[in-house]
Design a protein around this motif. Structure first.
Motif, PDB file in Angstrom:
ATOM      1  N   GLU A  14       0.845  -1.398   0.143  1.00  0.00           N
ATOM      2  CA  GLU A  14       0.238  -0.336  -0.293  1.00  0.00           C
ATOM      3  C   GLU A  14       0.959   1.506   0.255  1.00  0.00           C
ATOM      4  O   GLU A  14       1.882   0.640   0.981  1.00  0.00           O
ATOM      5  N   PRO A  15       1.096   2.556  -0.515  1.00  0.00           N
ATOM      6  CA  PRO A  15       1.596   3.768  -0.328  1.00  0.00           C
ATOM      7  C   PRO A  15       1.485   4.367   0.523  1.00  0.00           C
ATOM      8  O   PRO A  15       2.331   5.078   0.919  1.00  0.00           O
ATOM      9  N   ARG A  16       0.530   3.673   1.709  1.00  0.00           N
ATOM     10  CA  ARG A  16       0.551   4.590   2.454  1.00  0.00           C
ATOM     11  C   ARG A  16      -0.681   4.405   3.415  1.00  0.00           C
ATOM     12  O   ARG A  16      -1.449   3.840   3.421  1.00  0.00           O
ATOM     13  N   THR A  17       0.062   4.636   4.653  1.00  0.00           N
ATOM     14  CA  THR A  17      -1.541   4.048   5.713  1.00  0.00           C
ATOM     15  C   THR A  17      -2.208   4.860   5.672  1.00  0.00           C
ATOM     16  O   THR A  17      -1.494   6.351   6.453  1.00  0.00           O
ATOM     17  N   ASN A  18      -3.171   4.776   6.904  1.00  0.00           N
ATOM     18  CA  ASN A  18      -4.464   6.134   7.088  1.00  0.00           C
ATOM     19  C   ASN A  18      -4.346   5.572   8.693  1.00  0.00           C
ATOM     20  O   ASN A  18      -5.344   4.585   8.575  1.00  0.00           O
ATOM     21  N   LEU A  19      -3.426   5.767   9.187  1.00  0.00           N
ATOM     22  CA  LEU A  19      -4.141   5.462  10.518  1.00  0.00           C
ATOM     23  C   LEU A  19      -4.071   7.152  11.858  1.00  0.00           C
ATOM     24  O   LEU A  19      -3.835   8.372  11.010  1.00  0.00           O
ATOM     25  N   HIS A  20      -5.014   7.343  12.303  1.00  0.00           N
ATOM     26  CA  HIS A  20      -5.796   8.022  12.658  1.00  0.00           C
ATOM     27  C   HIS A  20      -4.935   8.091  14.840  1.00  0.00           C
ATOM     28  O   HIS A  20      -5.373   6.939  15.522  1.00  0.00           O
ATOM     29  N   HIS A  79       5.994  14.795   2.810  1.00  0.00           N
ATOM     30  CA  HIS A  79       4.352  14.766   3.641  1.00  0.00           C
ATOM     31  C   HIS A  79       4.715  12.137   3.653  1.00  0.00           C
ATOM     32  O   HIS A  79       3.559  11.891   4.135  1.00  0.00           O
ATOM     33  N   ARG A  80       5.931  11.968   3.933  1.00  0.00           N
ATOM     34  CA  ARG A  80       5.660  10.699   3.804  1.00  0.00           C
ATOM     35  C   ARG A  80       7.493  10.000   4.745  1.00  0.00           C
ATOM     36  O   ARG A  80       7.843  11.322   4.119  1.00  0.00           O
ATOM     37  N   GLN A  81       7.291   8.889   5.050  1.00  0.00           N
ATOM     38  CA  GLN A  81       8.518   7.939   5.210  1.00  0.00           C
ATOM     39  C   GLN A  81       8.731   7.231   3.948  1.00  0.00           C
ATOM     40  O   GLN A  81       7.622   6.257   4.230  1.00  0.00           O
ATOM     41  N   TRP A  82       9.941   7.264   3.363  1.00  0.00           N
ATOM     42  CA  TRP A  82       9.960   6.137   2.602  1.00  0.00           C
ATOM     43  C   TRP A  82      10.592   4.978   2.774  1.00  0.00           C
ATOM     44  O   TRP A  82      11.836   5.464   3.063  1.00  0.00           O
ATOM     45  N   PHE A  83      10.147   3.929   2.429  1.00  0.00           N
ATOM     46  CA  PHE A  83      11.558   2.542   2.884  1.00  0.00           C
ATOM     47  C   PHE A  83      12.024   2.300   1.726  1.00  0.00           C
ATOM     48  O   PHE A  83      11.946   1.348   1.211  1.00  0.00           O
ATOM     49  N   CYS A  92       5.579   0.270   2.267  1.00  0.00           N
ATOM     50  CA  CYS A  92       6.225   0.694   2.224  1.00  0.00           C
ATOM     51  C   CYS A  92       7.140   1.820   2.366  1.00  0.00           C
ATOM     52  O   CYS A  92       7.105   2.986   2.216  1.00  0.00           O
ATOM     53  N   GLU A  93       5.528   2.741   3.012  1.00  0.00           N
ATOM     54  CA  GLU A  93       5.940   4.071   4.043  1.00  0.00           C
ATOM     55  C   GLU A  93       4.372   4.099   4.789  1.00  0.00           C
ATOM     56  O   GLU A  93       3.855   3.160   4.860  1.00  0.00           O
ATOM     57  N   THR A  94       4.573   4.971   5.470  1.00  0.00           N
ATOM     58  CA  THR A  94       4.019   5.603   6.368  1.00  0.00           C
ATOM     59  C   THR A  94       3.900   7.178   6.012  1.00  0.00           C
ATOM     60  O   THR A  94       4.426   7.795   5.894  1.00  0.00           O
ATOM     61  N   ALA A  95       3.052   7.608   6.995  1.00  0.00           N
ATOM     62  CA  ALA A  95       2.782   9.115   7.058  1.00  0.00           C
ATOM     63  C   ALA A  95       3.730   9.716   7.778  1.00  0.00           C
ATOM     64  O   ALA A  95       4.543   9.425   8.576  1.00  0.00           O
ATOM     65  N   ARG A  96       4.415  10.916   7.115  1.00  0.00           N
ATOM     66  CA  ARG A  96       5.298  11.303   8.244  1.00  0.00           C
ATOM     67  C   ARG A  96       4.839  12.322   9.632  1.00  0.00           C
ATOM     68  O   ARG A  96       5.656  11.963  10.474  1.00  0.00           O
ATOM     69  N   ASP A  97       3.609  12.098   9.458  1.00  0.00           N
ATOM     70  CA  ASP A  97       3.605  13.170  10.655  1.00  0.00           C
ATOM     71  C   ASP A  97       3.112  12.344  11.910  1.00  0.00           C
ATOM     72  O   ASP A  97       3.479  12.525  13.280  1.00  0.00           O
ATOM     73  N   VAL A  98       3.156  10.800  11.310  1.00  0.00           N
ATOM     74  CA  VAL A  98       3.482   9.794  12.903  1.00  0.00           C
ATOM     75  C   VAL A  98       5.076   9.296  13.016  1.00  0.00           C
ATOM     76  O   VAL A  98       4.897   8.162  13.659  1.00  0.00           O
ATOM     77  N   PRO A 126      -0.044   6.873  16.869  1.00  0.00           N
ATOM     78  CA  PRO A 126      -0.802   6.463  17.023  1.00  0.00           C
ATOM     79  C   PRO A 126       0.350   4.971  16.374  1.00  0.00           C
ATOM     80  O   PRO A 126      -0.734   3.884  16.715  1.00  0.00           O
ATOM     81  N   LEU A 127       1.276   5.031  16.663  1.00  0.00           N
ATOM     82  CA  LEU A 127       1.957   3.624  16.278  1.00  0.00           C
ATOM     83  C   LEU A 127       2.082   2.952  16.907  1.00  0.00           C
ATOM     84  O   LEU A 127       2.970   1.407  17.574  1.00  0.00           O
TER      85      LEU A 127
END
Length: 660
Positions: A14-20, A79-83, A92-98, A126-127
């Motif tokens: 998935e290009p990005r997770t949607n965690l709140h 806006h993201r961290q990419w692995f 392969c990536e998560t939002a930068r703000d978390v 959130p993580l």
């Protein structure tokens, strides 16, 4: 080793997770160098690229060494961290703000969180509160060669733990391995960029040379060391009457008048021996139709980087008309002198008849005795000096023409009284300062002894004016009216000679406009030409009255400033130039903004250098200024006290760019 999903909705790739977040959570602040960091990260071609073993090998070792379920090479984007490499995660990536790694950007060596529940920065993340329930984090910043943090090598666990000093050091060592790979790619990118810049410069240089070679109104040729034409331009074909195909099958010896060839070959030999760098001479060519023409020829020898001769570059200008005019003038003078002498000899017994004849000739005619006193003057003296010729008889030449002019003429008077027929050119009499004269002094013999001499002075003011006008046209740039490359070469040689003789220091400023090509391409050459004229006017207005501003070609300009002996003075001048060119230029359909990169070469009094070397140093310094950010300046040899001024100029240029 188990794979951890980041939450119940996460899917592989998935290009990005949607965690709140479920608790209050504050994202890491942006680094001060965020813009530069992102620019470099995007230029390295690492983001969104396939897995590479060189990075995966490191994450495997980290997981094994630290016994953690998750190991990552993380690159922090806007806006993201990419692995780039991931072990134990299926995204392969998560939002930068978390992102924990966003905090690691601010760490000097290692960001270590042994228990996230006990750390106020991460307890509400959130993580941490949700999947994958991070309890332990260790991240080492990955830096570029310039110290910009691009991401981290990190280890993550779902339970709290401590990390020994030895394992911290091992994690840092492994990060250094990843960092070295990134730095190598950075260096490769810079090398590619430099190579591309060099290729663009080469293409531009070749284009400029082709334009200058083919379109200038003088004959040009590239000639091999044996004298054979390699390449010729249309003007040389017009001058010689041969086609280009015919000329490249011939040598310059074949079209040179035989009587002029020995001097030409002697000068060629001096070029090859290194005794001179260029030479000029007036010589004759034999045209294809058999006619003979005069050319003013300038020749330079091009050598390779080892100093070995490659070929000659020659420039020929047709001066046949000028030579014919000069010959007619000489013939006229000789005929006039012959007639005057003949008539004077015939009429020495008749002073009245002599006066009548000489009064009607358009030249100053006088008879001077051995004591340099006038014995005779014609009526032209009245017209020129406003004095009665009779009043000059018996008066000394010194009293009549003034002490300063007399001292300049005295060596010629001594030669004619020694029996030599003498010609004295470019005389300016104090009584007629607006006119230029050419005088001939002819000895008067009595019983084989010189008892005086005759003076015949012809007004050559108009001839000199035409010659000066022709010279000015050759030495001025047709577009801007500034002195051109040829004028610069002459003046720079004089400046260098003066400095070498401990007379006067000076500084050379080599300027290349920043952004001119975009204006030229967008608005057309007519607008570009108008813009160059505005730049020339602004440079003249910015510099001192005694400074020499020249246009070399295209958007390159050179300033010679005499009496400049300190780097601080050079810095002020360069700053004035940058500010002047940085102000908006008015165009017919709007305005344009330019900058200028300036290279400075200083020549101190008594310093032994060559004009060519000084110009090359300033040229290299100018390109260094472009590489350092443009709209600034650099010294060819950086003086210690120049650094603060340069930094100030660059800072000012940066502020200017921010405001506009």
């Amino acid at each position: 080793m188990p794979v951890v999903a980041l939450g119940p909705t996460a899917k592989p790739e998935e290009p990005r997770t949607n965690l709140h977040p479920v608790h209050e959570w504050h994202a890491a602040p942006l680094p001060a160098d965020e813009a530069k960091r992102l620019h470099l990260l995007h230029s390295l071609d690492l983001l969104d690229t396939p897995h590479e073993e060189v990075f995966d090998r490191v994450t495997r070792v980290v997981a094994e060494l630290l016994e953690v379920p998750i190991a990552l090479v993380s690159l922090v984007d806007a806006h993201r961290q990419w692995f780039k490499s991931r072990l134990g995660l299926d995204v392969c990536e998560t939002a930068r703000d978390v992102s924990f790694c966003a905090y690691a950007l601010h760490s000097e060596r290692l960001l270590l969180v042994e228990d996230t529940h006990a750390d106020a920065r991460f307890a509400g993340n959130p993580l941490v509160t949700g999947a994958p329930h991070v309890r332990f984090y260790a991240g080492v910043p990955l830096r570029s060669s310039g110290g910009l943090v691009l991401g981290t090598l990190c280890a993550i666990d779902t339970k709290p733990r401590t990390l020994s000093a030895s394992k911290q050091a091992a994690l840092c060592d492994l990060a250094a391995t990843v960092e070295r790979e990134i730095v190598q790619r950075e260096a490769a990118r810079e090398t590619r960029e430099i190579q591309e810049v060099d290729r663009r410069k080469l293409r531009l240089s070749e284009s400029r040379f082709h334009t200058i070679f083919q379109q200038t109104p003088t004959g040009k040729a590239i000639v091999d060391l044996d004298g054979r034409f390699i390449e010729v331009n249309p003007k040389l074909c017009e001058i010689t009457g041969y086609s280009a195909d015919e000329l490249v099958s011939m040598t310059f010896q074949q079209i040179t008048e035989e009587a002029d060839l020995p001097e030409d070959m002697e000068l060629v030999a001096e070029l090859l021996d290194g005794a001179r760098k260029t030479y000029s001479l007036a010589k004759r060519y034999r045209r294809r139709d058999g006619a003979t023409i005069w050319v003013d020829l300038c020749v330079a020898l091009i050598r390779d980087e080892r100093g070995e001769p490659l070929h000659f570059v020659s420039v020929a200008q047709d001066i046949t008309s000028r030579k014919h005019s000069e010959q007619m003038l000489r013939d006229y003078r000789q005929e006039l002198e012959r007639r005057v002498l003949g008539r004077t000899s015939e009429l020495t017994s008749s002073r009245a008849a002599l006066q009548t004849i000489t009064d009607n000739l358009p030249v100053l005619i006088a008879h001077v005795d051995a004591d340099l006193r006038y014995r005779f003057n014609n009526q032209v003296y009245r017209d020129v000096f406003g004095v009665d010729p009779a009043a000059l008889r018996g008066k000394t030449v010194r009293d009549a023409i003034g002490a300063a002019t007399f001292e300049r003429c005295l060596p010629y008077f001594r030669r004619v009284l020694a029996g030599e027929r003498v010609t004295h050119e470019d005389i300016v009499y104090e009584g007629a300062p607006s006119r230029i004269w050419n005088a001939t002094y002819i000895p008067e013999y009595r019983r084989d002894k010189v008892v005086g001499f005759y003076i015949m002075s012809q007004d050559i003011t108009e001839t000199k004016r035409r010659e000066n006008q022709m010279r000015s046209e050759v030495m001025l740039d047709a577009l801007t009216g500034l002195p051109n490359r040829r004028a610069l070469a002459e003046q720079l040689a004089l400046y260098v000679d003066a400095a070498r003789a401990d007379d006067m220091p000076f500084a050379l400023f080599f300027m290349d406009l920043d952004g001119f090509k975009n204006v030229n391409d967008q608005h057309g050459h007519d607008v570009g030409d108008a813009l160059l004229r505005q730049v020339a006017a602004r440079l003249k207005k910015t510099t001192r009255a005694g400074d020499l501003v020249c246009r070399l070609a295209g958007d390159e300009f050179v300033l010679l400033a005499r009496g400049i002996a300190s780097s601080s003075a050079c810095s002020r001048i360069a700053q004035d130039i940058c500010r002047a060119i940085g102000r908006p230029f008015d165009l017919a359909n709007g305005e344009a903004r330019l900058g200028t990169s300036v290279g400075i070469a200083m020549c101190a009094a008594g310093f032994d250098t060559s004009a060519e070397a000084l110009l090359a140093q300033a040229d290299r310094a100018m390109y260094e200024a472009k590489r350092k950010g443009r709209n600034g300046f650099r010294f060819a040899s950086m003086p210690a006290d120049a650094a603060p001024a340069i930094d100030a100029c660059l800072e000012a240029a940066g502020e200017h760019a921010m405001h506009h």
